[in-house]
Write a protein that holds these residues in place. Structure first.
Motif, PDB file in Angstrom:
ATOM      1  N   PRO A   2      -8.939  -2.365  14.708  1.00  0.00           N
ATOM      2  CA  PRO A   2      -9.824  -2.756  13.841  1.00  0.00           C
ATOM      3  C   PRO A   2      -9.118  -3.785  12.936  1.00  0.00           C
ATOM      4  CG  PRO A   2      -9.339  -0.647  12.928  1.00  0.00           C
ATOM      5  CD  PRO A   2      -8.734  -0.634  14.058  1.00  0.00           C
ATOM      6  N   ALA A   3      -9.714  -5.119  12.701  1.00  0.00           N
ATOM      7  CA  ALA A   3      -9.363  -5.884  11.738  1.00  0.00           C
ATOM      8  C   ALA A   3      -8.938  -5.823  10.334  1.00  0.00           C
ATOM      9  CB  ALA A   3     -10.103  -7.422  11.995  1.00  0.00           C
ATOM     10  N   LYS A   4      -7.793  -6.308   9.854  1.00  0.00           N
ATOM     11  CA  LYS A   4      -7.580  -6.170   8.313  1.00  0.00           C
ATOM     12  C   LYS A   4      -8.633  -6.777   7.524  1.00  0.00           C
ATOM     13  CE  LYS A   4      -3.679  -3.733   8.546  1.00  0.00           C
ATOM     14  NZ  LYS A   4      -3.554  -1.994   8.516  1.00  0.00           N
ATOM     15  N   THR A  31      -6.840   2.790   4.868  1.00  0.00           N
ATOM     16  CA  THR A  31      -7.976   3.126   5.831  1.00  0.00           C
ATOM     17  C   THR A  31      -9.016   2.013   5.816  1.00  0.00           C
ATOM     18  OG1 THR A  31      -7.729   5.483   5.362  1.00  0.00           O
ATOM     19  CG2 THR A  31      -9.972   4.654   6.023  1.00  0.00           C
ATOM     20  N   LEU A  32      -9.234   1.335   4.555  1.00  0.00           N
ATOM     21  CA  LEU A  32     -10.159   0.399   4.480  1.00  0.00           C
ATOM     22  C   LEU A  32      -9.760  -1.081   4.927  1.00  0.00           C
ATOM     23  CD1 LEU A  32     -11.767   1.542   0.836  1.00  0.00           C
ATOM     24  CD2 LEU A  32     -13.033   1.534   3.078  1.00  0.00           C
ATOM     25  N   GLY A  33      -8.423  -1.106   5.316  1.00  0.00           N
ATOM     26  CA  GLY A  33      -7.879  -2.447   5.921  1.00  0.00           C
ATOM     27  C   GLY A  33      -7.340  -3.059   4.884  1.00  0.00           C
ATOM     28  N   ALA A  75      -8.331   5.628   9.703  1.00  0.00           N
ATOM     29  CA  ALA A  75      -9.115   4.493  10.327  1.00  0.00           C
ATOM     30  C   ALA A  75      -9.030   4.143  11.564  1.00  0.00           C
ATOM     31  CB  ALA A  75      -8.454   3.199   9.346  1.00  0.00           C
ATOM     32  N   ASN A  92     -19.431 -11.470  -4.960  1.00  0.00           N
ATOM     33  CA  ASN A  92     -19.520 -10.638  -3.813  1.00  0.00           C
ATOM     34  C   ASN A  92     -19.763 -11.277  -2.582  1.00  0.00           C
ATOM     35  OD1 ASN A  92     -22.144 -11.186  -4.869  1.00  0.00           O
ATOM     36  ND2 ASN A  92     -22.869 -10.113  -3.302  1.00  0.00           N
ATOM     37  N   SER A  93     -19.638 -10.725  -1.580  1.00  0.00           N
ATOM     38  CA  SER A  93     -19.909 -11.116  -0.025  1.00  0.00           C
ATOM     39  C   SER A  93     -19.180 -12.690   0.140  1.00  0.00           C
ATOM     40  CB  SER A  93     -21.147 -11.498  -0.168  1.00  0.00           C
ATOM     41  OG  SER A  93     -21.937 -10.506  -0.247  1.00  0.00           O
ATOM     42  N   PRO A 111     -12.439   1.457  -3.135  1.00  0.00           N
ATOM     43  CA  PRO A 111     -13.502   1.102  -2.105  1.00  0.00           C
ATOM     44  C   PRO A 111     -14.679   0.558  -2.689  1.00  0.00           C
ATOM     45  CG  PRO A 111     -13.152   3.501  -2.841  1.00  0.00           C
ATOM     46  CD  PRO A 111     -11.994   2.711  -3.377  1.00  0.00           C
ATOM     47  N   TYR A 112     -14.985   0.706  -3.895  1.00  0.00           N
ATOM     48  CA  TYR A 112     -16.285   0.004  -4.639  1.00  0.00           C
ATOM     49  C   TYR A 112     -16.101  -1.505  -4.422  1.00  0.00           C
ATOM     50  CZ  TYR A 112     -20.041  -0.997  -7.997  1.00  0.00           C
ATOM     51  OH  TYR A 112     -21.090  -1.595  -8.873  1.00  0.00           O
ATOM     52  N   GLY A 160     -15.860  -2.987  -0.936  1.00  0.00           N
ATOM     53  CA  GLY A 160     -17.142  -3.075  -0.322  1.00  0.00           C
ATOM     54  C   GLY A 160     -18.086  -4.222  -0.799  1.00  0.00           C
ATOM     55  N   ARG A 161     -17.932  -4.517  -2.072  1.00  0.00           N
ATOM     56  CA  ARG A 161     -18.572  -5.382  -2.708  1.00  0.00           C
ATOM     57  C   ARG A 161     -18.152  -6.900  -2.088  1.00  0.00           C
ATOM     58  NH1 ARG A 161     -21.113  -6.574  -7.324  1.00  0.00           N
ATOM     59  NH2 ARG A 161     -20.764  -8.811  -8.021  1.00  0.00           N
ATOM     60  N   PHE A 166     -16.300  -7.653   0.615  1.00  0.00           N
ATOM     61  CA  PHE A 166     -16.170  -8.089   2.113  1.00  0.00           C
ATOM     62  C   PHE A 166     -17.125  -7.623   2.778  1.00  0.00           C
ATOM     63  CE2 PHE A 166     -11.830  -8.349   0.295  1.00  0.00           C
ATOM     64  CZ  PHE A 166     -11.516  -9.645   0.301  1.00  0.00           C
ATOM     65  N   PRO A 167     -18.363  -8.085   2.889  1.00  0.00           N
ATOM     66  CA  PRO A 167     -19.491  -7.497   3.739  1.00  0.00           C
ATOM     67  C   PRO A 167     -19.219  -7.965   5.217  1.00  0.00           C
ATOM     68  CG  PRO A 167     -20.223  -9.659   2.878  1.00  0.00           C
ATOM     69  CD  PRO A 167     -18.813  -9.453   2.296  1.00  0.00           C
ATOM     70  N   ARG A 197     -13.782   0.646  11.253  1.00  0.00           N
ATOM     71  CA  ARG A 197     -12.997   1.682  10.567  1.00  0.00           C
ATOM     72  C   ARG A 197     -13.720   2.860  10.501  1.00  0.00           C
ATOM     73  NH1 ARG A 197      -8.022  -0.172   8.839  1.00  0.00           N
ATOM     74  NH2 ARG A 197      -7.903  -2.177   9.531  1.00  0.00           N
ATOM     75  N   PRO A 215     -18.561   5.048  -2.585  1.00  0.00           N
ATOM     76  CA  PRO A 215     -18.165   3.880  -3.253  1.00  0.00           C
ATOM     77  C   PRO A 215     -18.079   2.654  -2.687  1.00  0.00           C
ATOM     78  CG  PRO A 215     -16.180   5.161  -3.644  1.00  0.00           C
ATOM     79  CD  PRO A 215     -17.298   6.111  -2.695  1.00  0.00           C
ATOM     80  N   TYR A 216     -17.693   2.740  -1.371  1.00  0.00           N
ATOM     81  CA  TYR A 216     -17.673   1.588  -0.432  1.00  0.00           C
ATOM     82  C   TYR A 216     -18.955   0.928  -0.248  1.00  0.00           C
ATOM     83  CZ  TYR A 216     -16.555  -1.598   3.549  1.00  0.00           C
ATOM     84  OH  TYR A 216     -16.080  -2.333   4.425  1.00  0.00           O
ATOM     85  N   GLY A 257     -20.819  -0.418  -3.497  1.00  0.00           N
ATOM     86  CA  GLY A 257     -20.427  -1.539  -3.933  1.00  0.00           C
ATOM     87  C   GLY A 257     -20.932  -2.763  -2.949  1.00  0.00           C
ATOM     88  N   ARG A 258     -21.234  -2.438  -1.715  1.00  0.00           N
ATOM     89  CA  ARG A 258     -21.692  -3.415  -0.771  1.00  0.00           C
ATOM     90  C   ARG A 258     -23.179  -3.611  -1.025  1.00  0.00           C
ATOM     91  NH1 ARG A 258     -20.622  -4.804   4.454  1.00  0.00           N
ATOM     92  NH2 ARG A 258     -22.744  -5.151   5.522  1.00  0.00           N
TER      93      ARG A 258
END
Lengths: 235, 235
Positions: free
Chosen positions: A72-74, A98-100, A136, A181-182, A227-228, A231-232, A234-235, B218, B227-228, B231-232
């Motif tokens: 998976p990409a970082k 794990t989340l990259g 991951a 975000n995004s 993680p919050y 997630g916000r 990088f969609p 991932r 949370p991920y 947040g998304r």
């Protein structure tokens, strides 16, 4: 453990070898592997493969590589975090990996208890990274840096991370605007300690190119905010 | 602990009272409170106040209410999670509550070990909710429901949660499309167990109105994915 991470040294012969007791025990006890089954294996800082299990013994597992699989990409993110309490450190590093997260930087800050820097867990960062990668399905070790002095980091290092397409955001409850975000570009995120950065620190971060944003009116623990916010952003 | 959550019974007299040993110890040892200082207090399922500390003794702390403070809004989300390993349960509930989940539903699923339902931690859900609210500065207890049978939940309960402005999304690694982001409406999110839902379950979820999405390549642990994904979904 969604892949088994091994070193390139372990892939020198026709059959590759798993020799870590942690990995062998996990594979036997939790995944109940059998000879002839397939196993996903990653080579640290290398490629990822599907393999076939050839032999299972007390001290080693032998594998035949079958074919390459994509890793998976970082995320294009540098995560700067004030050094957390030792018992949070393991989870924080594992989750970030794990989340990259591409690069992780631990820094000192006024509200970081100096004793945190004495924790033996700091010697185990490589192990936590391995666990995060194995979760991951990733093989690429993120860069990790440690700065035990706040001011030199903020004045000398942080500005080198920032550019037009790679801004730096500080999460701070008393900011006026909410975190973007995004994003369609990378960024540095700076996360304070329990209790937050002090005004002097926020000031210094701003003077050195950071933008300060809040994340809503709820107060979220460091290990949860990571993680919050990822997630916000990088969609 | 960013507010101290008390019951309305503890606010019957002119001076309000904190009597929980957990809270008293935390306030004394970690926050080192002193008479005359201010303290943020929330009344369970009621309002939140700034108070002044009037008396600190072994068994109680007395407070004078000063004025009302705003509580943070909940997220318009129903979180449905396959029952996790007991040691994950506490954190999962605390984080969900801290982040503002409106309603939390724990369900059974094929890959949930039946022994998980025997854990004594299930009796402590109210305590974990309190910790989550105290972290967030929130006072409103989210609804929590438990369904120990998958099929009746999916066929009879889940459809009643779904409508045009409140869809249900299942996170599943083998879905074709990526989970939406930045919603301007509420939704139900369904998160599977370690190892994921089995095909039969995904099928049944879809037949009963769920949309299936992935969250990237991932593999993220349940307690991290919550949370991920929040947040998304809710910027």
């Amino acid at each position: 453990m969604n892949i088994v991470l091994i070193d390139s040294r372990q892939t020198q012969n026709d059959f590759w070898m798993i020799s870590s007791q942690r990995q062998i025990q996990h594979l036997k006890q939790h995944l109940e592997i059998q000879v002839g089954e397939n196993l996903k294996v990653g080579i640290r800082n290398g490629k990822r493969y599907l393999t076939e299990i050839i032999e299972i013994s007390e001290k080693r597992i032998l594998l035949k590589p079958l074919y390459e699989q994509a890793t998976p990409a970082k995320l294009p993110v540098t995560l700067v975090v004030a050094m957390p309490r030792p018992k949070v450190l393991r989870r924080l590093i594992m989750d970030s990996v794990t989340l990259g997260v591409d690069k992780l930087i631990l820094i000192h800050s006024y509200r970081v208890d100096k004793s945190y820097w004495q924790t033996p867990f700091l010697q185990q960062i490589d192990d936590y990274i391995t666990l995060g990668l194995e979760q991951a399905g990733d093989t690429i070790v993120p860069k990790v840096e440690i700065y035990k002095r706040f001011k030199p980091f903020v004045e000398d290092v942080l500005p080198t991370l920032i550019n037009e397409n790679y801004p730096a955001f500080v999460a701070h409850p008393y900011a006026e605007n909410k975190m973007p975000n995004s994003l369609d570009h990378g960024c540095t995120i700076v996360i304070g300690p329990e209790g937050g950065f002090i005004p002097y620190e926020i000031d210094l971060l701003c003077k050195n190119g950071c933008q300060v944003f809040h994340l809503g009116s709820r107060i979220i623990r460091t290990e949860t905010v990571i993680p919050y916010v990822l997630g916000r952003l990088f969609p």
